[in-house]
Design an enzyme around this catalytic site. Sequence first.
Site, PDB file in Angstrom:
ATOM      1  N   PHE A 178       0.430  -1.491   0.080  1.00 32.90           N
ATOM      2  CA  PHE A 178      -0.181   0.099   0.454  1.00 32.90           C
ATOM      3  C   PHE A 178       0.808   1.031   0.005  1.00 32.90           C
ATOM      4  CE2 PHE A 178      -3.956   2.158   1.144  1.00 32.90           C
ATOM      5  CZ  PHE A 178      -4.670   2.182   0.459  1.00 32.90           C
ATOM      6  N   ALA A 189       2.979   4.445  -2.951  1.00 34.27           N
ATOM      7  CA  ALA A 189       2.538   4.879  -3.918  1.00 34.27           C
ATOM      8  C   ALA A 189       1.457   4.336  -5.006  1.00 34.27           C
ATOM      9  CB  ALA A 189       3.683   5.677  -4.548  1.00 34.27           C
ATOM     10  N   THR A 221       3.748  -4.361  -3.997  1.00 30.28           N
ATOM     11  CA  THR A 221       4.927  -4.506  -3.347  1.00 30.28           C
ATOM     12  C   THR A 221       6.202  -3.821  -4.169  1.00 30.28           C
ATOM     13  OG1 THR A 221       5.787  -6.856  -3.742  1.00 30.28           O
ATOM     14  CG2 THR A 221       3.937  -6.547  -1.659  1.00 30.28           C
ATOM     15  N   GLU A 252       1.420  -4.906 -17.246  1.00 28.60           N
ATOM     16  CA  GLU A 252       1.471  -3.770 -17.812  1.00 28.60           C
ATOM     17  C   GLU A 252       2.590  -2.713 -17.005  1.00 28.60           C
ATOM     18  OE1 GLU A 252       1.026  -2.921 -21.070  1.00 28.60           O
ATOM     19  OE2 GLU A 252       1.793  -1.317 -20.356  1.00 28.60           O
ATOM     20  N   VAL A 263       6.299  -1.909 -16.630  1.00 22.44           N
ATOM     21  CA  VAL A 263       7.213  -1.186 -18.327  1.00 22.44           C
ATOM     22  C   VAL A 263       6.532  -0.288 -17.984  1.00 22.44           C
ATOM     23  CG1 VAL A 263       8.031  -0.973 -19.880  1.00 22.44           C
ATOM     24  CG2 VAL A 263       8.021  -3.404 -18.518  1.00 22.44           C
ATOM     25  N   GLY A 306      11.178  14.831  -5.280  1.00 26.03           N
ATOM     26  CA  GLY A 306      11.116  13.297  -4.673  1.00 26.03           C
ATOM     27  C   GLY A 306      10.937  12.528  -6.209  1.00 26.03           C
ATOM     28  N   GLU A 316      14.744   8.524  -5.621  1.00 29.50           N
ATOM     29  CA  GLU A 316      14.729   7.996  -4.381  1.00 29.50           C
ATOM     30  C   GLU A 316      16.540   8.416  -3.306  1.00 29.50           C
ATOM     31  OE1 GLU A 316      13.007   5.787  -3.546  1.00 29.50           O
ATOM     32  OE2 GLU A 316      11.720   5.464  -5.294  1.00 29.50           O
ATOM     33  N   ASP A 373      16.945  -0.345 -12.888  1.00 30.75           N
ATOM     34  CA  ASP A 373      15.569  -0.130 -13.402  1.00 30.75           C
ATOM     35  C   ASP A 373      14.976  -0.377 -14.357  1.00 30.75           C
ATOM     36  OD1 ASP A 373      12.454   0.603 -12.553  1.00 30.75           O
ATOM     37  OD2 ASP A 373      13.490   1.857 -14.281  1.00 30.75           O
ATOM     38  N   LYS A 378      12.820  -3.433 -17.102  1.00 28.07           N
ATOM     39  CA  LYS A 378      11.705  -3.728 -17.296  1.00 28.07           C
ATOM     40  C   LYS A 378      12.340  -3.812 -17.984  1.00 28.07           C
ATOM     41  CE  LYS A 378      10.781   0.699 -15.064  1.00 28.07           C
ATOM     42  NZ  LYS A 378      10.615   2.510 -15.567  1.00 28.07           N
TER      43      LYS A 378
END
Lengths: 166, 331
Positions: free
Chosen positions: B11, B13, B92, B145, B148, B203, B206, B217, B221
């Site tokens: 739970f 963003a 998560t 979906e 990515v 923001g 990170e 990251d 993807k």
Amino acid sequence: MRVSMDLELKDIPGQLVLALKPVSEFKGNLISVVHHHEKKTPRGKIPVHLVFEIKPDHLDNIISLLEESGISVVSVDEKRYLEHGAVILIGHIVHTDIKDTIDKVDNTGYAEIVDLNLSMPRVNRPSSASLKIDAVSKQHMSAAIELLKSIAKEKDLLVIEPIGIN
Amino acid sequence: MKTIRASIIGFGAVGRGVAQVLLDKNDYLQSIGIDMRIVAIADSKTALVDHQGVDLESALSRKKETGTVGSEIMSGTEIIRTLDHELVIETTPTDIDTGGVGLINMMAAFERCMDVVTSNKGPLALKYGEVIAAAKKSGSHCRFEATVGGAMPVINLACDVLAGNRMISMEGIFNGTCNYILSRMMEEQAPYEQMLAEAQELGIAEKDPTYDVEGIDTASKLVIVANSIFGMNASYRDVTVTGITRITPEALSLANADGFAIKLIGEVNDSRINVAPKLVPLSHPLAVGGTLNVFSVQTDLAGPITITGKGAGSIETASAILSDIINIYKN
């Protein structure tokens, strides 16, 4: 390489085929043939402009064959490098022997570094450079960039290549 | 009307975005015959369970006020293993080293023949084959979906909309944080560290930016793209990755003088999966700025297709999750 050639043909049948034959014999790839029948020279000959791609070492043979067939070769303009590319290098470019980096590409025979712009902000900070590369063909361009990348790996430089290579 | 009982596991963003979107789109979902009933929500510490359907509005405000979603001490995995429902919405955080709790949750869901819609890249980037095989074995749907390109349709575009086309290659910008930093370095002629700090303040990056700026990251993807669209059996470790930390403002301005931007580009084709900063002509469709994402796919029939959009964000990512849910249950 790409060759642009001006010829003068006699105004009799069969001359154009005769002029194109040597190009095809040495596996040249014709890009364009412009036959100026309306622009006869004062000597009564017909100017023809050819553009073709050919392996560099075959050009002299083609010229001799043309001359043997009685065709006048008025001018030959060869353009060896068809591909133009750019890369960016980041790191200690000068201190890792920039001359050696350039020589290794130039010595391939199929590509050359033709321009270099260097920016060195401060001592001990990494430099940045933009390199312009000319190469014989697309394949040779990507081979030259691969070579640069392997040199860069040894010298701990970062190569930023254009998208769409390979 | 079909009632779909679902849990939201995670739970943060994205999970909160899903709750908000389900609230906003409830009437629409009802109109296409889908009655979504969230029977449980779990965050990292607590859980909220109600067989009749939790009140999403109060769950959202409680999370906002207290930092936790419920009062029960129950893990997401326990919810999946013990509570009867049809759909697990797995949001998560990504763990690219082990697949983390996301992988456990997804496998647990398939064991109980539940469907899974996820935004978690870890399990799919590490163990795509195993995850899909488990889903297939239990006859479950597994849609991802949201893993990515956030709101951009990537997987569903290639697999559903462009069905029948062979995908030849794909390249693009799949990380908004890197795109922001590089765009700002160019604009301000400022060093990487300074623009990273700005992105963190806003923001966009990170506190520990490693995943983004080292290209990890983007690489995760690409693995999902390679496996799901290009039919490969690749893992994260098959990707060659170079990040953006060495890029200098001088390099950006030299590139700009030659008519190029520098972008962190991810590419997939038959022979390789690669992430590296590349020169992109300023007039090229991939030269988008700010936090935008973009990709271009080469297909055999349709030719090149380019999509640009928001690659991250709570509601944007939830939009991808919602479209997956609708895709599963509309028929």
